[in-house]
Design an enzyme around this catalytic site. Structure first.
Site: not given
Ligand code: ADP
Length: 166
Positions: A16, A40, A89, A127
């Site tokens: 990040h 979430k 990514r 993460s």
């Protein structure tokens, strides 16, 4: 011009930070936006994530940190920004980001999504992976900034203790 970089940042990783540093050289201001929802589940609270992000970015002058619940495009409009930045990514990111970008364009044609390639050295950092490493007591150096290591480890130390008491 102002850009918004939304995500969970649960927690912020070196991947990040790389994206934020790179885009802060392009835009006048970058808002790192913690998008959260009641449904979430996250490891860190919004306040904890804000603190870790602030610490990580304290040397970059044109970066702001904020949080928002709901549609990112609503936040972007209200912040008078025109660009949403997302990091890209592996190929698996691509389909999701393409769909998300198109949905956002349909809702807000005046807002553009910019996909920025991950740098090769951070390509595989997520993460989720970082949380897995922490959970299994692996070495977190090279994945997250130094100040994130302890808070991350202590999250799992706490949950292990809780588990032990049951
Ligand atoms: P989300 O839950 O919305 O995917 P994340 O916090 O996982 O949020 O990621 C926020 C943004 O950062 C996403 O655009 C994601 O693709 C990007 N990102 C995550 N990890 C990396 C990395 N290692 N390199 C480049 N971009 C990344």
């Amino acid at each position: 011009m102002r850009a918004v970089y939304p995500g969970s940042f649960d927690p912020i990783t070196l991947g990040h930070i790389d994206i934020i540093k790179r885009i802060s050289n392009i835009f006048d201001e970058v808002v790192v936006l913690i998008s959260h929802s009641a449904e979430k589940q996250s490891l860190f609270t919004v306040e904890e994530r804000m603190k870790l992000i602030h610490e990580a970015l304290k040397d970059i002058k044109n970066v702001k940190v904020d949080h928002h619940q709901g549609l990112t495009v609503d936040y972007v409009r209200q912040a008078k920004a025109k660009v949403i930045v997302r990091g890209l990514r592996a190929v698996v990111d691509f389909e999701y980001e393409l769909a998300m970008g198109n949905v956002n364009r349909k809702m807000a044609p005046d807002i553009e999504t910019l996909l920025v390639n991950a740098s090769p050295e951070y390509y595989f950092i997520s993460s989720r992976m970082v949380k897995d490493i922490a959970k299994n007591k692996g070495d977190l150096n090279g994945f997250v900034p130094k100040h994130v290591i302890k808070p991350l480890q202590s999250k799992f130390a706490k949950s292990m203790n809780k588990g032990g008491k049951k």
